[in-house]
Design a protein around this motif. Structure first.
Motif, PDB file in Angstrom:
ATOM      1  N   ARG A  10       0.441   3.714  10.191  1.00  0.00           N
ATOM      2  CA  ARG A  10       1.541   3.031  11.183  1.00  0.00           C
ATOM      3  C   ARG A  10       2.969   3.923  10.869  1.00  0.00           C
ATOM      4  O   ARG A  10       3.043   4.092   9.513  1.00  0.00           O
ATOM      5  N   GLY A  11       3.640   3.897  11.695  1.00  0.00           N
ATOM      6  CA  GLY A  11       5.013   4.310  11.553  1.00  0.00           C
ATOM      7  C   GLY A  11       5.015   5.804  11.030  1.00  0.00           C
ATOM      8  O   GLY A  11       4.127   6.490  10.980  1.00  0.00           O
ATOM      9  N   GLN A  13       6.845   6.646   8.135  1.00  0.00           N
ATOM     10  CA  GLN A  13       7.279   6.468   6.700  1.00  0.00           C
ATOM     11  C   GLN A  13       5.923   7.064   6.064  1.00  0.00           C
ATOM     12  O   GLN A  13       4.729   6.592   6.380  1.00  0.00           O
ATOM     13  N   GLN A  14       5.996   7.865   5.082  1.00  0.00           N
ATOM     14  CA  GLN A  14       4.988   8.325   4.232  1.00  0.00           C
ATOM     15  C   GLN A  14       4.849   7.376   3.054  1.00  0.00           C
ATOM     16  O   GLN A  14       5.247   7.886   1.810  1.00  0.00           O
ATOM     17  N   THR A  15       4.345   6.173   2.947  1.00  0.00           N
ATOM     18  CA  THR A  15       4.080   5.240   1.856  1.00  0.00           C
ATOM     19  C   THR A  15       2.627   4.909   2.062  1.00  0.00           C
ATOM     20  O   THR A  15       1.902   4.856   2.973  1.00  0.00           O
ATOM     21  N   ASP A  16       2.311   4.248   0.740  1.00  0.00           N
ATOM     22  CA  ASP A  16       0.963   3.707   0.692  1.00  0.00           C
ATOM     23  C   ASP A  16       0.848   2.609   1.936  1.00  0.00           C
ATOM     24  O   ASP A  16      -0.180   2.455   2.313  1.00  0.00           O
ATOM     25  N   ASN A  17       2.035   1.791   2.143  1.00  0.00           N
ATOM     26  CA  ASN A  17       2.006   0.800   3.010  1.00  0.00           C
ATOM     27  C   ASN A  17       1.922   1.161   4.313  1.00  0.00           C
ATOM     28  O   ASN A  17       1.518   0.524   5.266  1.00  0.00           O
ATOM     29  N   ILE A  82      -3.348  10.824   4.047  1.00  0.00           N
ATOM     30  CA  ILE A  82      -4.628   9.635   3.939  1.00  0.00           C
ATOM     31  C   ILE A  82      -5.592  10.087   2.725  1.00  0.00           C
ATOM     32  O   ILE A  82      -5.675   9.355   1.988  1.00  0.00           O
ATOM     33  N   GLN A  83      -5.546  11.446   2.430  1.00  0.00           N
ATOM     34  CA  GLN A  83      -6.282  11.767   1.170  1.00  0.00           C
ATOM     35  C   GLN A  83      -5.404  11.375  -0.072  1.00  0.00           C
ATOM     36  O   GLN A  83      -5.965  10.999  -1.260  1.00  0.00           O
TER      37      GLN A  83
END
Length: 103
Positions: A10-11, A13-17, A82-83
């Motif tokens: 989603r989106g 941004q590169q975060t776990d969220n 994702i990895q």
């Protein structure tokens, strides 16, 4: 059940969220969302309290099943973001299992 993890980004941004991992049953249907089973919880304390649908489905084997699905997904995932998310979740489970073993 023929279970597999499906990653949804989603989106920008590169975060776990920004990555959500969901459990799908390939025997139910060929495409998401028809084969949706449940969301893989981000926080594994939800597995212990049985407060997530994942924990209700897999019961005492929740941590084992989560790790199994994550390891399998990591083998086939090509997206580095994702990895990274998958690797962090595997490490979190390993840390949790070490704490359980120490008790």
């Amino acid at each position: 059940m023929n279970l597999k993890l499906y990653a949804i980004k989603r989106g920008n941004q590169q975060t776990d969220n920004s990555v959500q991992l969901v459990v799908v049953d390939l025997d139910k249907g060929k495409g998401y969302p028809l084969n949706f089973v449940c969301v893989l919880p981000r926080y594994f304390r939800l597995l212990e309290k049985r407060s997530s649908k994942f924990a209700k489905i897999f019961g005492e084997k929740s941590l084992f099943m989560a790790k199994k699905l994550l390891i399998e997904a990591k083998k086939h995932e090509e997206d580095p973001e994702i990895q990274t998310v998958i690797s962090r979740r595997i490490k979190a489970i390993d840390a949790k299992q070490e704490c359980i073993a120490d008790k």
